[in-house]
Design an enzyme around this catalytic site. Structure first.
Site, PDB file in Angstrom:
ATOM      1  N   SER A   1      16.840 -15.739  16.423  1.00 30.36           N
ATOM      2  CA  SER A   1      17.016 -15.086  15.140  1.00 30.36           C
ATOM      3  C   SER A   1      16.531 -16.005  14.010  1.00 30.36           C
ATOM      4  O   SER A   1      15.348 -16.341  13.960  1.00 30.36           O
ATOM      5  CB  SER A   1      18.477 -14.675  14.960  1.00 30.36           C
ATOM      6  OG  SER A   1      18.628 -13.798  13.873  1.00 30.36           O
TER       7      SER A   1
ATOM      8  N   HIS B   1      19.270  -7.103  19.572  1.00 29.19           N
ATOM      9  CA  HIS B   1      19.090  -8.449  19.015  1.00 29.19           C
ATOM     10  C   HIS B   1      19.625  -9.528  19.957  1.00 29.19           C
ATOM     11  O   HIS B   1      19.077 -10.613  20.051  1.00 29.19           O
ATOM     12  CB  HIS B   1      19.776  -8.535  17.657  1.00 29.19           C
ATOM     13  CG  HIS B   1      19.396  -9.743  16.868  1.00 29.19           C
ATOM     14  ND1 HIS B   1      18.099 -10.015  16.488  1.00 29.19           N
ATOM     15  CD2 HIS B   1      20.133 -10.772  16.382  1.00 29.19           C
ATOM     16  CE1 HIS B   1      18.052 -11.148  15.812  1.00 29.19           C
ATOM     17  NE2 HIS B   1      19.277 -11.628  15.731  1.00 29.19           N
TER      18      HIS B   1
ATOM     19  N   ASP C   1      15.396  -4.079  19.046  1.00 31.64           N
ATOM     20  CA  ASP C   1      16.219  -4.912  18.164  1.00 31.64           C
ATOM     21  C   ASP C   1      16.910  -4.049  17.114  1.00 31.64           C
ATOM     22  O   ASP C   1      16.283  -3.238  16.446  1.00 31.64           O
ATOM     23  CB  ASP C   1      15.344  -5.969  17.486  1.00 31.64           C
ATOM     24  CG  ASP C   1      16.147  -7.107  16.891  1.00 31.64           C
ATOM     25  OD1 ASP C   1      17.235  -6.848  16.338  1.00 31.64           O
ATOM     26  OD2 ASP C   1      15.710  -8.262  16.972  1.00 31.64           O
TER      27      ASP C   1
END
Length: 798
Positions: free
Chosen positions: A666, A773, A739
Site C-alpha cells: 500500500s 487490498h 482492490d
C-alpha cells in the site's frame, strides 16, 4: 557491473515465466506459510466464559469467486445477502474460564459459515449467523449446555452489517429479513443503453477522495435499493416471528439502555455517484416498544460537499448515540464552525443531551475548542469528553462532574506521543448492560501500554476522581517476555487478565494476582512456527542524518554466527512511512523484541530460513514541524530513513550493502517505488498494492490534506509514475485485481508497469485474481511467496 548482472538475470528469468500456473514457495517457506491457525478468543464482560473461534488459515479461490456486486461502497453476495468480504468461522468451542477443557458446541450447522457472534445482554446465550448456499440463518447457543439451535430460516439480510440486535431481556431479538415481495435484481449486461449517464456539478467546492465501488448508473441505484431493503421482525428464543416494521433500507437498530425505545436509521434518496452510502441521506426515528414513532431525531441530507481538512465535518447532528448511564437519553454533537476547520471559531463543537420522549428541547452539555471525538460515561455522576485536532495532533480529555457542571482537563498531549499516553480507563457493564468507566470508592483505573525510552512496561494506574492524582499499582517487568493487560477483574483483590508472549511463545491468556504475583494459565496455544523459534531477534536503535532516532526489528538466520560474521548476508527491509509533526514523537520506539514472531504474507521474516537478514517494521517517519507539511520534504526524508537503516545493520557487520532489497504494501509500495527511483541504495524492490500516480488521487491521499491544485509540485514530485524514466532498478509489482481500497485502484499498478516497461525498466507485474487490498486466498498467497522468493534469489544471491 553488479547492476548489469542483476538486470540480465532478472530479464532472462522472467522471459520464461509468462502464463504460468499457481506455484508454491520453497520447502522452508511453505512450512511456515502452510500452518494451522490457532483459535481466536472471545470472552464475555465478566470474563468467566471463554469462546474459542476456529477458522481456516486462508480462504480459497473458490471463496473469492462467489457472486459479487459492488454498490455504494459495498461488496455484496447477492445470493446469500451478506458482504462478500466476510471471513467465516467454521467451529466454536466454549468453556468456563476456571475449567481446563474446551467443550465442543453441539448441533452446529453442517459446513458452518459462522459470523456476527455476540453474547446476549445477560450473557447466558451466544448468537451467531450461519451462511448457507441461499442466505443467512440466525442461531443461538445455550452457554450452560453448549447446544446450538437454529432460530430462523436463511432469510436474513446482512448486506448492511449485523442483521440482528438483542432485546434487553435476552429473550428475543430484532432481525432484518429479506422483503417477502422482493423484486428481482437487474442484469443490464446485455441491455442496450437507453441514454447517457449524466452528472452535474452545482459550483460548490468540495474535497472528496477517490472512492471505490460507487454507484454508476440507474440500474446500480435500483439494485442497491433491492439489496439493502429489509423488513424488521422480532424473533424469540423458540423461533416465533412477529413483524415489526415494513420494508425500508434500515441501517442502524439500537435499543435505549432501559429497553423502552429503539432508534432506527434508514437510508433515503437521492443516492450519489461520487460518495459511498455513509454519505447518502438518512432519517433516524425513535420508536416505542409498540412500534409507534415517538420522534424523528435526525435528518441528514446527501453529503457530497465537504470542506477541506481532516478536522472538517458535515453540518447537523452527528455521532448520535444513547447515553450509557441513563435510561433513555440521546447524545450528539453539532459543529459550531459550519464543519469547516479553516474558519476561525472559539468553539468548534457543541454536545447535547436529549431525553426521551423528546418533548423538551435538547440540552447543551459541553462545548469543545477542538473537534469532538467521543464521550465515555461512568457508573457515577461523571463523564469524560475527548476532543482533538489533526493539524497539531493534539488530543485533550475533560472530566465532567454532573453535580456541579465543573470540568477538569485530565489529558492534554500530542496523541502520537506514546511515551506520555496515560492509558485507557478500565470499564464494566452497568445496570443497563452498557459499557461504562468503572469507578469504585472515588477511584478509576487506567490500563496503559507503557511505551518508554527504556522499553515497554504496561501498567495499571489508580486515579482519584476528585484530585486527579494517580498512583501506580502495577508495572509489568517480566524478563524475556511481553505482558499485555487485558482487563482488571477485581481491583481490590488485585486480580487482572493478561496475555503473555515472547518471540517464540505464542500469545496466551493468564489470570494474575498483582499482589501475590501468582499467575494461572487460561489458554495454552502452541507455537505454530517452531522452525523459526531460534531465529535471532533484536530491536535496534539508530539515528537519521538529522538526529531523528529510528528503530527496526532485526532478524538473523538461526544458524548465523553473530560473533564471527564470516558471511555477509543479503538484507531485506520492510517498512511503511508515517507522518509526524515533531521529531520527538517521530523518534519514539513502539517495538518490543518479545512480540511473538508471526510470519504472514505481508512479512519478509520467512526469508530468515533462506539465509537473509531482515529488518522488519523499519521506522520511516516523515516529519513536518510547525507550518511545514511532512510531504514538503517527503523524498529526501524517505532516502535518509533508508540510508540510516542500511548503515545501522551494516555497522553491526552482518550484511553486504550491495545486496539490499526493500519492500512494502500500500503506502509502503509507494515508498518502495520512490526509493528505487530516487536513490541507488537498493539492488531491487517489491511493491504491493500501491498507488504511483498522485494526480489520480487529486483531493488528498494518506495524510495529505492539500489537493493537487494547492501543491501540484508536491503531487508530481512524489509520484513514481511522473518519474518513471529515472527508475532502472529491478522491481516486482504485485496487486490484487479487485482492490477495494480508496486510491489504490488496480489501474495504478497497471499504468505504472506499462510506463516502466516502455521506458526499459526491469519490472514484472503480478495481478492476483479476485484479491482485494489485502490478500486472502491460499493459492494466491503461496504463489506470491514463490514470486518473491524467485525474485529475491535472482537479484540478491545469483
Amino acid at each position: 557491473m553488479k547492476l548489469t548482472i542483476c538486470l540480465l538475470a532478472f530479464l532472462n528469468f522472467y522471459d520464461a515465466q509468462e502464463n504460468i500456473n499457481y506455484q508454491k514457495p520453497s520447502a522452508e517457506i511453505l512450512k511456515l506459510a502452510d500452518y494451522e491457525r490457532p483459535p481466536g478468543v472471545l470472552m464475555n464482560s465478566k470474563k468467566d466464559w471463554v469462546v474459542f473461534t476456529y477458522r481456516p488459515t486462508y480462504k480459497t479461490l473458490q471463496d473469492l469467486s462467489q457472486q459479487e456486486m459492488k454498490l455504494g461502497g459495498l461488496r455484496i453476495n447477492p445470493v446469500t445477502n451478506i458482504a462478500s468480504t466476510v471471513t467465516y468461522f467454521n467451529n466454536l468451542k466454549i468453556r468456563k474460564i476456571n475449567e481446563k477443557n474446551e467443550v465442543q458446541v453441539k448441533n452446529l450447522p453442517s459446513n458452518a459459515k459462522i459470523a456476527y457472534v455476540s453474547f446476549s445482554p445477560d450473557e447466558k446465550k451466544l448468537a451467531f449467523t450461519n451462511t448457507t448456499n441461499k442466505g443467512i440463518e440466525l442461531w443461538i447457543i445455550d452457554m450452560e449446555t453448549a447446544i446450538a439451535k437454529k432460530l430462523t430460516e436463511d432469510t436474513l439480510n446482512a448486506n448492511l452489517g449485523t442483521p440482528y440486535v438483542w432485546f434487553n431481556d435476552s429473550q428475543s431479538m430484532l432481525i432484518k429479513t429479506l422483503p417477502q415481495n422482493r423484486p428481482a435484481l437487474i442484469d443490464s449486461s446485455k441491455d442496450l443503453p437507453t441514454g447517457p449517464i449524466v452528472s452535474t456539478a452545482d459550483g460548490k467546492v468540495s474535497q472528496n477522495r477517490t472512492y471505490q465501488d460507487l454507484l454508476k448508473n440507474p440500474q446500480d441505484e435500483k439494485n442497491f435499493e433491492v439489496l439493502t431493503a429489509s423488513e424488521i421482525y422480532s424473533v424469540d428464543l423458540s423461533g416465533k416471528l412477529k413483524k415489526i416494521k415494513d420494508q425500508d433500507m434500515y441501517t442502524g437498530l439500537s435499543f435505549s439502555p432501559d429497553g423502552n425505545y429503539v432508534m432506527v436509521s434508514v437510508i433515503k434518496k437521492p443516492f450519489s455517484y461520487i460518495v459511498p452510502l455513509n454519505r447518502f441521506p438518512s432519517t433516524t426515528v425513535v420508536y416505542d416498544m409498540k412500534g409507534n414513532a415517538v420522534k424523528t431525531v435526525n435528518e441528514v441530507p446527501l453529503n457530497e460537499i465537504m470542506p477541506k481538512g481532516f478536522s472538517s465535518v458535515r453540518t447537523g447532528k452527528r455521532a448520535m448515540a444513547w447515553r450509557s448511564d441513563a435510561p433513555a437519553t440521546l447524545t450528539y454533537a453539532e459543529a459550531l464552525d459550519g464543519g469547516d476547520q479553516s474558519k476561525a471559531a472559539d468553539y468548534r463543537d457543541e454536545i447535547f443531551t436529549w431525553e426521551a420522549p423528546f418533548t423538551a428541547a435538547p440540552k447543551s452539555f459541553f462545548k469543545t475548542k477542538q473537534r469532538y471525538e467521543d464521550i465515555n460515561w461512568t457508573n457515577d455522576h461523571y463523564a469524560i469528553v475527548s476532543e482533538g485536532w489533526y493539524d497539531t495532533r493534539n488530543t485533550k480529555s475533560f472530566l465532567i462532574d454532573f453535580n456541579n457542571g465543573e470540568s477538569k482537563v485530565i489529558d492534554d498531549r500530542n496523541y502520537q506521543d506514546v511515551y506520555s499516553d496515560p492509558g485507557q480507563f478500565n470499564t464494566v457493564k452497568n445496570q443497563y448492560g452498557r459499557t461504562v468507566i468503572d469507578i469504585k470508592g472515588g477511584k478509576a483505573y487506567l490500563i496503559g501500554e507503557g511505551f518508554t525510552k527504556d522499553g515497554q512496561h504496561p501498567f495499571i494506574d489508580e486515579m482519584d476522581i476528585q484530585s486527579l492524582k494517580k498512583k501506580r499499582l502495577y508495572t509489568s517487568d517480566i524478563k524475556n517476555a511481553k505482558e499485555s493487560i487485558i482487563d482488571i477483574l477485581n481491583p481490590s483483590k488485585g486480580e487482572i487478565l493478561t496475555t503473555q508472549q515472547s518471540s517464540s511463545q505464542y500469545p496466551n491468556y493468564f489470570k494474575k494476582n498483582i499482589k501475590s504475583n501468582k499467575t494461572e494459565p487460561v489458554t495454552n496455544f502452541a507455537n505454530p512456527f517452531e522452525s523459526i523459534k531460534n531465529v535471532y531477534k533484536e530491536v535496534i536503535t539508530y539515528k537519521r542524518n538529522d538526529g531523528v532516532t529510528l528503530t527496526g526489528t532485526l532478524y538473523l538466520p538461526a544458524n548465523y554466527d553473530r560473533k564471527a560474521k564470516k558471511e555477509k548476508l543479503p538484507l531485506l527491509i520492510w517498512a511503511y512511512p508515517t507522518e509526524y509533526k515533531d521529531k520527538n514523537t517521530a523518534g519514539q520506539n513502539t517495538q518490543n523484541p518479545n512480540d511473538f514472531t508471526f510470519p504472514y504474507y505481508g512479512s519478509f521474516v520467512y526469508w530468515t530460513t533462506k539465509g537473509y537478514a531482515v529488518l522488519d517494521d523499519a521506522a520511516f517517519p516523515i516529519i513536518g514541524e510547525g507550518k511545514t507539511e511532512p510531504n514538503d520534504t517527503f523524498i529526501p526524508q524517505l532516502v535518509a530513513n533508508a540510508e540510516a537503516a542500511i548503515n545501522a545493520v551494516d555497522q553491526l557487520g552482518y550484511i553486504d550493502k550491495k545486496k539490499v532489497a526493500v519492500g512494502g504494501h500500500s503506502y509502503g509500495a509507494f515508498m518502495t517505488a520512490n526509493l528505487l527511483t530516487h536513490s541507488n541504495l537498493f539492488a531491487c524492490g517489491i511493491a504491493r498494492s500501491g498507488a504511483y500516480n498522485r494526480t489520480l488521487t487529486p483531493f488528498g491521499f494518506q495524510s495529505e490534506q492539500r489537493n493537487y491544485w494547492d501543491v501540484p509540485e508536491i503531487y508530481n514530485a512524489m509520484s513514481p509514475f511522473m518519474n518513471a524514466d529515472k527508475m532502472k532498478t529491478p522491481l516486482l509489482l504485485v496487486h490484487g485485481d479487485a482492490d477495494n481500497n480508496p486510491g489504490t485502484f488496480t489501474l495504478q499498478t497497471e499504468r505504472y508497469f506499462q510506463a516502466l516497461k516502455n521506458l526499459g525498466a526491469p519490472v514484472k507485474m503480478v495481478l492476483l485474481p479476485k484479491e482485494s487490498h489485502g490478500y486472502q486466498a491460499k493459492e494466491n498467497i503461496l504463489h506470491l511467496l514463490w514470486e518473491q522468493d524467485q525474485f529475491l534469489e535472482k537479484c540478491l544471491k545469483k
